[in-house]
Design an enzyme around this catalytic site. Sequence first.
Site, mmCIF file in Angstrom:
data_model
loop_
_atom_site.group_PDB
_atom_site.id
_atom_site.type_symbol
_atom_site.label_atom_id
_atom_site.label_comp_id
_atom_site.label_asym_id
_atom_site.label_seq_id
_atom_site.Cartn_x
_atom_site.Cartn_y
_atom_site.Cartn_z
ATOM 1 N N GLU A 288 0.816 -1.211 0.000
ATOM 2 C CA GLU A 288 0.000 0.000 0.000
ATOM 3 C C GLU A 288 0.853 1.266 0.000
ATOM 4 O OE1 GLU A 288 -2.961 0.204 -0.725
ATOM 5 O OE2 GLU A 288 -3.600 -1.877 -0.515
ATOM 6 N N TYR B 101 -6.120 6.865 3.790
ATOM 7 C CA TYR B 101 -6.286 5.795 2.802
ATOM 8 C C TYR B 101 -5.600 4.501 3.251
ATOM 9 C CZ TYR B 101 -5.295 2.537 -0.762
ATOM 10 O OH TYR B 101 -5.165 1.343 -1.404
ATOM 11 N N ASP C 175 -9.117 6.262 -2.251
ATOM 12 C CA ASP C 175 -8.016 6.754 -3.078
ATOM 13 C C ASP C 175 -8.602 7.422 -4.326
ATOM 14 O OD1 ASP C 175 -8.997 4.648 -4.518
ATOM 15 O OD2 ASP C 175 -7.024 3.915 -5.132
#
Length: 356
Positions: A44, A127, A145
């Site tokens: 991520e 996020y 996102d």
Amino acid sequence: MKNIPLQHFNISDFQEDLINWYQEEKRDLPWRTDQDPYKIWVSEIMLQQTKVDTVIPYFHRFISNFPTVEALAAADQQDVLKAWEGLGYYSRARNLQNAVREVVATYDGVVPDNPEELGSLKGIGPYTKGAILSIAYDKPEPAVDGNVMRVFSRLFYIEDDIALPKTRKLFEAYVREVIDQDDPSSFNQAVMELGAIICTPKSPACMLCPVQSHCQAYAEGVEETLPVKKKAKKQRKVPYVALLIRTPQEEYVIEKRPSDGLLADLFQFPMVPISEIGYDHIESWFYQEYGITLNVKNHAGKLKHVFSHLIWELEIYHAEAEITAIEDQRLKLVAKEDVAKYPFPVSHQKMMKYMG
DNA sequence: AAAACGGGGAC
DNA sequence: GTCCCAGTTTT
């Protein structure tokens, strides 16, 4: 929280259409082989502002070098930056290692599974927090996102400017309303996958879209006009003379950049800010700055390097310095074949081609 | 709210 | 050339 109008939206049908499509069409990605929170985390961070295809080889190499939080916590920062070299946004790598060290020190090496502790770690914003909680821990948290904002702006015909910070909160409210409580991991990844493959910024493939029947923008024929986003202002140009400085014993001078700001802690060939001093004062400026007497030789080439907020215009020159050692802590003398052992930004990797 | 912060690929 | 990408931090 804002009241979300969803009276004409069938949530369970939408979840079913979306997740069935995802189970059928999802890509085989290296961070989808298990639910290891550390690997989800690394993926991520790498995926922030970075395309999947770019990340894949970096992810493999990074996990191979640093397979666990303990391994990354114990690594030298230099080696971490070297593994990140070329990926950009290098504060991601430094923050990731800092956060991993905190996880080892404070949480016994276990990545937190709650929003408060997870969100307090360096580099984990709204996020990434939601992505880790939903994908690694199956918690029904939004992970908003750019994909999610695009898909939802079309689904619900939302015209708020997605460049504004407060707009992300609006989309989080929508996600909380429609997220699948039983499989939030698939739900969040499905929205992002849809945004990456079907609901693209330009020419979305609405005819292939599994949730076309739920989409208000498609119904109105305005999908191409969404999302609304203020456009970025253009970059200012910054000219430099970049120096390939060689010593009599065939070594090169490289410099470690400061620990904050642009390209923090990366190495580079020394650069002279030409707009501040002009071409006539390169050697005197260099002596004043570093205490080294320089003999600037021939022009080797030029390089334009575009960042998101500025443009470097590099004029590359060869130079000689009659030195055998260096006082300045920023500088290093390195044999040509050892230069590539240090982490360099792409612009200066390109400069290596001009070494003698 | 706006700016800083990389680099690459699609068009 | 433009856009923007599985964003976060700092100002």
